[in-house]
Write a protein that holds these residues in place. Structure first.
Motif, PDB file in Angstrom:
ATOM      1  N   PRO A  65      24.549  40.011  32.508  1.00  0.00           N
ATOM      2  CA  PRO A  65      25.412  41.182  32.716  1.00  0.00           C
ATOM      3  C   PRO A  65      25.382  42.170  31.556  1.00  0.00           C
ATOM      4  CG  PRO A  65      26.746  39.179  32.350  1.00  0.00           C
ATOM      5  CD  PRO A  65      25.329  38.744  32.514  1.00  0.00           C
ATOM      6  N   GLU A  66      25.136  41.659  30.362  1.00  0.00           N
ATOM      7  CA  GLU A  66      25.153  42.557  29.191  1.00  0.00           C
ATOM      8  C   GLU A  66      24.054  43.615  29.264  1.00  0.00           C
ATOM      9  OE1 GLU A  66      25.332  39.319  29.147  1.00  0.00           O
ATOM     10  OE2 GLU A  66      27.109  38.726  27.994  1.00  0.00           O
ATOM     11  N   LEU A  94      39.059  42.295  41.640  1.00  0.00           N
ATOM     12  CA  LEU A  94      38.415  41.634  40.500  1.00  0.00           C
ATOM     13  C   LEU A  94      39.157  40.350  40.137  1.00  0.00           C
ATOM     14  CD1 LEU A  94      37.291  44.161  37.740  1.00  0.00           C
ATOM     15  CD2 LEU A  94      35.886  42.598  39.082  1.00  0.00           C
ATOM     16  N   SER A  95      40.487  40.403  40.202  1.00  0.00           N
ATOM     17  CA  SER A  95      41.280  39.224  39.863  1.00  0.00           C
ATOM     18  C   SER A  95      40.932  38.052  40.782  1.00  0.00           C
ATOM     19  CB  SER A  95      42.776  39.548  39.968  1.00  0.00           C
ATOM     20  OG  SER A  95      43.531  38.442  39.525  1.00  0.00           O
ATOM     21  N   PHE A  96      40.805  38.338  42.059  1.00  0.00           N
ATOM     22  CA  PHE A  96      40.465  37.275  43.022  1.00  0.00           C
ATOM     23  C   PHE A  96      39.057  36.739  42.753  1.00  0.00           C
ATOM     24  CE2 PHE A  96      39.442  36.065  47.631  1.00  0.00           C
ATOM     25  CZ  PHE A  96      40.094  34.852  47.545  1.00  0.00           C
ATOM     26  N   LEU A  97      38.116  37.642  42.507  1.00  0.00           N
ATOM     27  CA  LEU A  97      36.738  37.201  42.226  1.00  0.00           C
ATOM     28  C   LEU A  97      36.699  36.363  40.944  1.00  0.00           C
ATOM     29  CD1 LEU A  97      34.575  40.395  43.079  1.00  0.00           C
ATOM     30  CD2 LEU A  97      35.290  38.552  44.590  1.00  0.00           C
ATOM     31  N   ILE A  98      37.477  36.780  39.946  1.00  0.00           N
ATOM     32  CA  ILE A  98      37.529  36.021  38.684  1.00  0.00           C
ATOM     33  C   ILE A  98      38.044  34.606  38.957  1.00  0.00           C
ATOM     34  CG2 ILE A  98      38.863  35.797  36.523  1.00  0.00           C
ATOM     35  CD1 ILE A  98      38.607  38.928  36.311  1.00  0.00           C
ATOM     36  N   PHE A  99      39.066  34.512  39.785  1.00  0.00           N
ATOM     37  CA  PHE A  99      39.603  33.187  40.127  1.00  0.00           C
ATOM     38  C   PHE A  99      38.534  32.343  40.832  1.00  0.00           C
ATOM     39  CE2 PHE A  99      41.342  30.364  43.355  1.00  0.00           C
ATOM     40  CZ  PHE A  99      42.066  29.495  42.557  1.00  0.00           C
ATOM     41  N   LEU A 100      37.871  32.935  41.818  1.00  0.00           N
ATOM     42  CA  LEU A 100      36.893  32.168  42.608  1.00  0.00           C
ATOM     43  C   LEU A 100      35.767  31.636  41.732  1.00  0.00           C
ATOM     44  CD1 LEU A 100      36.565  34.445  45.785  1.00  0.00           C
ATOM     45  CD2 LEU A 100      37.864  32.319  45.579  1.00  0.00           C
ATOM     46  N   ASP A 101      35.252  32.489  40.852  1.00  0.00           N
ATOM     47  CA  ASP A 101      34.151  32.025  40.010  1.00  0.00           C
ATOM     48  C   ASP A 101      34.622  30.999  38.988  1.00  0.00           C
ATOM     49  OD1 ASP A 101      31.537  33.055  40.746  1.00  0.00           O
ATOM     50  OD2 ASP A 101      32.447  35.018  40.544  1.00  0.00           O
ATOM     51  N   SER A 102      35.854  31.155  38.490  1.00  0.00           N
ATOM     52  CA  SER A 102      36.377  30.155  37.540  1.00  0.00           C
ATOM     53  C   SER A 102      36.434  28.790  38.196  1.00  0.00           C
ATOM     54  CB  SER A 102      37.802  30.512  37.083  1.00  0.00           C
ATOM     55  OG  SER A 102      37.865  31.821  36.587  1.00  0.00           O
ATOM     56  N   ILE A 103      37.010  28.760  39.375  1.00  0.00           N
ATOM     57  CA  ILE A 103      37.230  27.470  40.039  1.00  0.00           C
ATOM     58  C   ILE A 103      35.896  26.853  40.475  1.00  0.00           C
ATOM     59  CG2 ILE A 103      37.655  28.352  42.387  1.00  0.00           C
ATOM     60  CD1 ILE A 103      40.015  26.414  42.533  1.00  0.00           C
ATOM     61  N   GLN A 104      34.924  27.691  40.833  1.00  0.00           N
ATOM     62  CA  GLN A 104      33.605  27.165  41.196  1.00  0.00           C
ATOM     63  C   GLN A 104      32.934  26.498  39.998  1.00  0.00           C
ATOM     64  OE1 GLN A 104      33.863  26.797  44.258  1.00  0.00           O
ATOM     65  NE2 GLN A 104      31.878  27.538  44.927  1.00  0.00           N
ATOM     66  N   ILE A 133      28.076  32.545  34.474  1.00  0.00           N
ATOM     67  CA  ILE A 133      27.546  33.880  34.167  1.00  0.00           C
ATOM     68  C   ILE A 133      28.376  34.948  34.894  1.00  0.00           C
ATOM     69  CG2 ILE A 133      25.585  35.442  34.640  1.00  0.00           C
ATOM     70  CD1 ILE A 133      24.963  33.828  32.257  1.00  0.00           C
ATOM     71  N   HIS A 134      28.799  34.626  36.107  1.00  0.00           N
ATOM     72  CA  HIS A 134      29.626  35.592  36.844  1.00  0.00           C
ATOM     73  C   HIS A 134      30.941  35.822  36.102  1.00  0.00           C
ATOM     74  CE1 HIS A 134      27.298  34.344  40.741  1.00  0.00           C
ATOM     75  NE2 HIS A 134      26.534  34.918  39.833  1.00  0.00           N
ATOM     76  N   SER A 135      31.521  34.758  35.565  1.00  0.00           N
ATOM     77  CA  SER A 135      32.745  34.922  34.777  1.00  0.00           C
ATOM     78  C   SER A 135      32.477  35.818  33.571  1.00  0.00           C
ATOM     79  CB  SER A 135      33.269  33.560  34.297  1.00  0.00           C
ATOM     80  OG  SER A 135      33.680  32.796  35.403  1.00  0.00           O
ATOM     81  N   VAL A 224      26.596  45.288  38.946  1.00  0.00           N
ATOM     82  CA  VAL A 224      26.936  43.904  38.546  1.00  0.00           C
ATOM     83  C   VAL A 224      27.279  43.089  39.793  1.00  0.00           C
ATOM     84  CG1 VAL A 224      28.578  42.446  37.273  1.00  0.00           C
ATOM     85  CG2 VAL A 224      27.745  44.589  36.244  1.00  0.00           C
ATOM     86  N   ILE A 225      28.086  43.687  40.644  1.00  0.00           N
ATOM     87  CA  ILE A 225      28.506  42.984  41.873  1.00  0.00           C
ATOM     88  C   ILE A 225      27.285  42.641  42.733  1.00  0.00           C
ATOM     89  CG2 ILE A 225      29.750  43.318  44.082  1.00  0.00           C
ATOM     90  CD1 ILE A 225      31.637  42.711  41.738  1.00  0.00           C
ATOM     91  N   ALA A 226      26.320  43.546  42.794  1.00  0.00           N
ATOM     92  CA  ALA A 226      25.129  43.282  43.621  1.00  0.00           C
ATOM     93  C   ALA A 226      24.320  42.108  43.064  1.00  0.00           C
ATOM     94  CB  ALA A 226      24.271  44.533  43.740  1.00  0.00           C
ATOM     95  N   TYR A 227      24.242  41.996  41.740  1.00  0.00           N
ATOM     96  CA  TYR A 227      23.552  40.834  41.165  1.00  0.00           C
ATOM     97  C   TYR A 227      24.321  39.554  41.449  1.00  0.00           C
ATOM     98  CZ  TYR A 227      20.157  43.784  38.851  1.00  0.00           C
ATOM     99  OH  TYR A 227      19.155  44.659  38.621  1.00  0.00           O
ATOM    100  N   ILE A 228      25.643  39.629  41.358  1.00  0.00           N
ATOM    101  CA  ILE A 228      26.456  38.444  41.673  1.00  0.00           C
ATOM    102  C   ILE A 228      26.225  38.049  43.127  1.00  0.00           C
ATOM    103  CG2 ILE A 228      28.840  37.615  42.003  1.00  0.00           C
ATOM    104  CD1 ILE A 228      29.630  39.268  39.532  1.00  0.00           C
ATOM    105  N   ARG A 229      26.249  39.041  44.009  1.00  0.00           N
ATOM    106  CA  ARG A 229      26.085  38.738  45.438  1.00  0.00           C
ATOM    107  C   ARG A 229      24.726  38.093  45.710  1.00  0.00           C
ATOM    108  NH1 ARG A 229      27.745  43.249  49.164  1.00  0.00           N
ATOM    109  NH2 ARG A 229      26.628  44.403  47.601  1.00  0.00           N
ATOM    110  N   ARG A 230      23.695  38.561  45.013  1.00  0.00           N
ATOM    111  CA  ARG A 230      22.369  37.963  45.225  1.00  0.00           C
ATOM    112  C   ARG A 230      22.415  36.471  44.894  1.00  0.00           C
ATOM    113  NH1 ARG A 230      17.249  40.081  41.810  1.00  0.00           N
ATOM    114  NH2 ARG A 230      18.432  39.054  40.166  1.00  0.00           N
TER     115      ARG A 230
END
Ligand SMILES: [Fe+2]
Ligand SMILES: [Fe+2]
Length: 355
Positions: A65-66, A94-104, A133-135, A224-230
């Motif tokens: 992401p950097e 973003l908050s929901f996505l942050i939660f989902l990636d944390s828990i994953q 990496i998503h986090s 960034v979101i598109a890379y995460i989605r891939r």
């Protein structure tokens, strides 16, 4: 027959032993769960060829992401070009996505502990790494785009938003149920929850960022979101395959009823959350498009499991016009500066690591 199945579902799963000298790693003996692995990663012998193909795709998708540029433009735009409703949706999603990636990141190793195929353990380890990496990518976005006092507001949005809190608790609970009571049924539910999380929960959020990009807003966040989605697309495929293998090898554990029940609940919650965070206040998105998109997605995801549509009326994707934004490697899109973030182009990072 029914009784026998019920009894089996109460059976406890056994975690893979760290090392089992009496195990058998032969492909002919290999199973997706409950196998007799030695604990060794013998990756020359592969039973699940889909895992090998996914390994190659996932490694090829490496990105950081950097290296995504333009977040400074997003920072300017966030306060000057987004409506208060769009700003609120940006933060809540973003908050929901942050939660989902944390828990994953935290939960995937618990699942992998019970998968008895090294080629699948291998890709689950890569998935775990990608979720981390998503986090990191959310941290990079927050650091660049919003003011420092807004960062905690986004991380802890659920503290003041009861609907988000309930959603997060529901997902956490399914994973906890398996950790606390490791029955076959709870394992199967945790695997289905993974599939739903990867394949349904992220997607209205992704559609929101696509909608902004379509209006030439928040382009770097969109990249960034598109890379995460891939990455997430490979994760959906992993779990669809795990479910299919359970179906083949352990038909008594597989339950279409559980999948349908959980899918129905996931769709209901996703529509309710999207209505709450997007409402009819975001141009290009409304309650009707959100409902149709979620139901269309659900049908699509069920098809991956060879299950017919749950919502036969939802036959079209209302966000089809945004498809061009979804694939960073697509020729159709000039929205990505595809040269800077992919592994093959990251030689500029050589020597930049401090040990
Ligand atoms: Fe992720
Ligand atoms: Fe994922």
């Amino acid at each position: 027959m029914y009784k026998r199945k019920e009894k089996n579902m109460e059976e406890k799963m056994k975690m893979n032993p760290m090392f089992n000298p009496d195990g058998n790693d032969d492909v002919s003996a290999r199973k997706i769960i409950k196998g007799q692995t030695t604990g060794l990663f013998n990756l020359n012998a592969v039973k699940y060829s889909w895992a090998k193909s996914l390994y190659q795709v996932m490694i090829g998708n490496f990105w950081v992401p950097e290296k995504v540029s333009g977040l400074k433009d997003d920072a300017r735009m966030f306060h000057s070009d987004l409506s208060p409703q769009e700003q609120r949706a940006y933060k809540g999603i973003l908050s929901f996505l942050i939660f989902l990636d944390s828990i994953q990141t935290v939960n995937l190793p618990h699942i992998s502990d019970f998968i008895s195929s090294p080629e699948v353990n291998l890709i689950l380890a890569i998935q775990t790494y990608q979720e981390a990496i998503h986090s990191q990518s959310y941290a990079t976005i927050l650091e660049s785009v919003v003011e420092s006092k807004e960062r905690d507001e986004i991380y802890y949005f659920w503290r003041s938003d009861s609907i988000l809190l309930e959603r997060n608790k529901y997902i956490g609970q399914i994973y906890e149920n398996f950790i606390n009571n490791q029955t076959d049924e709870n394992f199967f539910r945790a695997v289905v929850a993974n599939f739903l999380l990867e394949s349904i929960y992220f997607y209205n959020g992704f559609a929101f960022f696509d909608t902004l990009v379509d209006k030439m807003k928040m382009l770097a966040t969109g990249r960034v979101i598109a890379y995460i989605r891939r990455d997430e697309l490979t994760h959906i495929t992993i779990f669809a395959n795990i479910i299919r293998e359970i179906h083949n090898e352990f038909p008594a554990i597989y339950s279409e009823k559980i999948i349908m029940e959980m899918m129905n609940e996931a769709v209901k919650q996703e529509i309710a959350w999207s209505k709450h965070i997007l409402g009819d206040r975001i141009p290009g998105m409304n309650e009707q498009t959100t409902r149709q998109y979620t139901q269309w997605l659900a049908n699509n995801r069920l098809a991956m499991l060879n299950i017919g549509p749950l919502f036969p009326e939802a036959v079209t994707n209302p966000y089809k016009h945004l498809d061009r934004l979804q694939d960073p490697n697509s020729d159709k899109s000039n929205f990505f500066e595809s040269t800077v973030v992919n592994y093959t182009q990251s030689s500029s990072m050589n020597g930049s690591w401090d040990f």
